[in-house]
Motif scaffolding. Sequence first.
Motif, mmCIF file in Angstrom:
data_model
loop_
_atom_site.group_PDB
_atom_site.id
_atom_site.type_symbol
_atom_site.label_atom_id
_atom_site.label_comp_id
_atom_site.label_asym_id
_atom_site.label_seq_id
_atom_site.Cartn_x
_atom_site.Cartn_y
_atom_site.Cartn_z
ATOM 1 N N UNK A 1 2.685 -4.415 -11.289
ATOM 2 C CA UNK A 1 2.505 -4.647 -9.863
ATOM 3 C C UNK A 1 1.317 -3.831 -9.384
ATOM 4 N N UNK A 2 0.314 -4.520 -8.862
ATOM 5 C CA UNK A 2 -0.881 -3.830 -8.371
ATOM 6 C C UNK A 2 -0.628 -3.333 -6.951
ATOM 7 N N UNK A 3 -0.686 -2.026 -6.775
ATOM 8 C CA UNK A 3 -0.494 -1.429 -5.466
ATOM 9 C C UNK A 3 -1.826 -0.916 -4.927
ATOM 10 N N UNK A 4 -2.036 -1.126 -3.635
ATOM 11 C CA UNK A 4 -3.138 -0.457 -2.964
ATOM 12 C C UNK A 4 -2.674 0.947 -2.572
ATOM 13 N N UNK B 1 0.830 -1.203 0.000
ATOM 14 C CA UNK B 1 0.000 0.000 0.000
ATOM 15 C C UNK B 1 0.865 1.253 0.000
ATOM 16 N N UNK B 2 0.672 2.100 -0.986
ATOM 17 C CA UNK B 2 1.286 3.414 -0.956
ATOM 18 C C UNK B 2 0.527 4.260 0.063
ATOM 19 N N UNK B 3 1.264 4.911 0.952
ATOM 20 C CA UNK B 3 0.625 5.722 1.991
ATOM 21 C C UNK B 3 0.380 7.124 1.433
ATOM 22 N N UNK B 4 -0.897 7.493 1.332
ATOM 23 C CA UNK B 4 -1.258 8.831 0.869
ATOM 24 C C UNK B 4 -1.295 9.835 2.020
ATOM 25 N N UNK B 5 -1.611 9.333 3.220
ATOM 26 C CA UNK B 5 -1.728 10.208 4.383
ATOM 27 C C UNK B 5 -1.712 9.334 5.635
ATOM 28 N N UNK B 6 -1.650 9.966 6.802
ATOM 29 C CA UNK B 6 -1.713 9.178 8.030
ATOM 30 C C UNK B 6 -2.605 9.851 9.071
#
Length: 272
Positions: A177-180, A127-132
Amino acid sequence: MSLQHKLQETAQWIRARISVQPRLALILGSGLGVLADSLEQSVYLKYEDIPHFPVTTVEGHEGALVVGNLNGTPVAVLKGRFHLYEGYSEGTVAYPIRVMKALGIDKMVVTNAAGGINERFKPGDFMLIRDHINLMFRNPLIGPNEDSIGPRFPDLSEAYSKKLLQVARKVAAGQNLKLQEGVYVGMTGPTYETPAEVKMLRKLGGDAAGMSTVPEVIAARHAGMQVLGISCITNMAAGMLEQPLSHDEVVETAVRERDTFIRYMVQLIPQL
């Protein structure tokens, strides 16, 4: 001794032992430290030998700074990290990131093992982190501000660089590559969340939860570093599957996906 003086002592000690100037830092989470073994012309520095560095105590976190070239790009790899649940203060957790900045590094890739909250995720996803969301309720910037590092009130509207996210998506597409993508929730641990807490986190907008990363990213952004965050979804959070959670499962899943992770990072890092 002031923080700035400690940082300079640590940075000078490291510089005296490396032969390349790293332009990017990587923090490797549970089970993902194997990427450091892919570096060429590498120098291996144990945390316990580095002045003012803490020592990691967690299985799956070896505890070494490795500096070398990854596919032609000079990098500094933190093979293992520090957590609040180990008893370390927020400032201690952030210290290695500030050392990276003192070494002249302005970009950081932070990886972690995380529990999936989003019901569309599955173990083994990245998972690419867009925010936290900071539910640690702790911040490494509390206390007197070190103006030489960054501003008193740093902006986190782009905690994770949109530019670096675009590059990460492009490289993944080139590898099929499928990333969430999603929001990472930082929890203190060391207990895993309860099923009721997982439901709450989902309602708050969280997609994955873990016990790291947030203090490191805050410290990096305070210092003006660009950040890319990647989570390995090693398990589904409590209540989503009829099985207990364990750290062994976390490490096993990360190890199982390591070849995919290495392939991706080897192509990604030179383009950041």
